[in-house]
Design an enzyme around this catalytic site. Structure first.
Site, PDB file in Angstrom:
ATOM      1  N   ASP A  37     -30.744 -11.655  -3.117  1.00  0.00           N
ATOM      2  CA  ASP A  37     -29.616 -10.758  -2.930  1.00  0.00           C
ATOM      3  C   ASP A  37     -29.307 -10.723  -1.424  1.00  0.00           C
ATOM      4  OD1 ASP A  37     -27.800  -8.523  -3.477  1.00  0.00           O
ATOM      5  OD2 ASP A  37     -29.346  -7.307  -2.498  1.00  0.00           O
TER       6      ASP A  37
ATOM      7  N   ASP B 205     -26.891  -7.916   0.484  1.00  0.00           N
ATOM      8  CA  ASP B 205     -26.825  -6.563   1.031  1.00  0.00           C
ATOM      9  C   ASP B 205     -28.030  -5.737   0.582  1.00  0.00           C
ATOM     10  OD1 ASP B 205     -24.191  -6.805   2.280  1.00  0.00           O
ATOM     11  OD2 ASP B 205     -23.427  -6.900   0.229  1.00  0.00           O
TER      12      ASP B 205
END
Length: 231
Positions: A10, A12
């Site tokens: 991922d 953020d």
């Protein structure tokens, strides 16, 4: 030669600490739409979802047209913030060294993010990460997390069974996506959701630092068979 393995990250809340920009951009978007001021904690909770889905979660009473309009206002606000000289969404401590270690150990690297393709490209340029990831799955090409499409598409692009894929993320959406794809779900504690949420969503392990990543991945992927993809 060891079998190929793919570590999907991922963005953020996992690789970069972008919460302040995201909260500021959503606040600007709500202001432009006359919606008041969102609570920062509420905004942090939707980080990781694709943008329209995130707006729908923040504004469940609003119409689909309003969700789309807020999403467009957010994109404009985010771009305004991103081009300011003082803009800074830093890599979390140890992130770059962890990527280096995994590459040295023979891991393929990829991204699975609710960001747009344009946002990802800007992040890669800012942090000198171009060329590091063999597959990049964004909200522009895939349904929002926790739908497993991002990981299934990444595995297919790399010629791997999802059992050879590890998803590293900071939200329950990442963990649920990994489990739906039959990949390994690894949480990180420095992001935007709680340890309880990560474990409840199916995290195999939750890391406290990037320094733990390489050894942890070797251990958890070793517990699962890495079979060839189905034809």
């Amino acid at each position: 030669m060891p079998p190929l393995r793919l570590a999907m990250f991922d963005v953020d809340g996992t690789l970069i600490d972008s919460q302040h920009t995201i909260v500021s951009a959503m606040t600007m978007a709500w202001g432009r739409m006359g919606l008041g001021i969102p609570q920062p904690d509420q905004v942090r909770r939707i980080i990781g979802l694709s943008l329209v889905e995130a707006c729908a979660m923040l504004l469940p009473w609003a119409s689909a047209a309003t969700h789309r309009a807020v999403a467009e206002a957010y994109k404009s606000a985010f771009h305004t913030l991103r081009v300011k000289p003082e803009h800074d969404d830093p890599l979390f401590p140890g992130a770059l060294a962890a990527l280096d270690r995994l590459e040295a150990d023979g891991w393929l690297l990829g991204l699975a993010t609710g960001k747009s393709r344009r946002g990802v490209e800007a992040m890669l340029e800012t942090h000198g990460l171009r060329g590091r990831f063999v597959t990049i799955q964004t909200a522009d090409e895939n349904p929002s997390k926790p739908d497993p499409s991002m990981l299934l598409r990444a595995a297919n692009e790399c010629g791997l069974d999802p059992a050879a894929v590890v998803m590293i993320g900071d939200t329950s959406y990442d963990m649920a996506m990994a489990n739906a794809a039959r990949a390994v779900a690894i949480g990180v504690s420095w992001g935007y959701q709680s340890l309880d949420e990560l474990h409840s969503a199916g995290a195999r392990v939750v890391l406290d630092s990037f320094e733990q990543l390489s050894r942890t991945l070797d251990l958890v992927i070793g517990e699962r068979p890495c079979v060839p993809p189905q034809s």
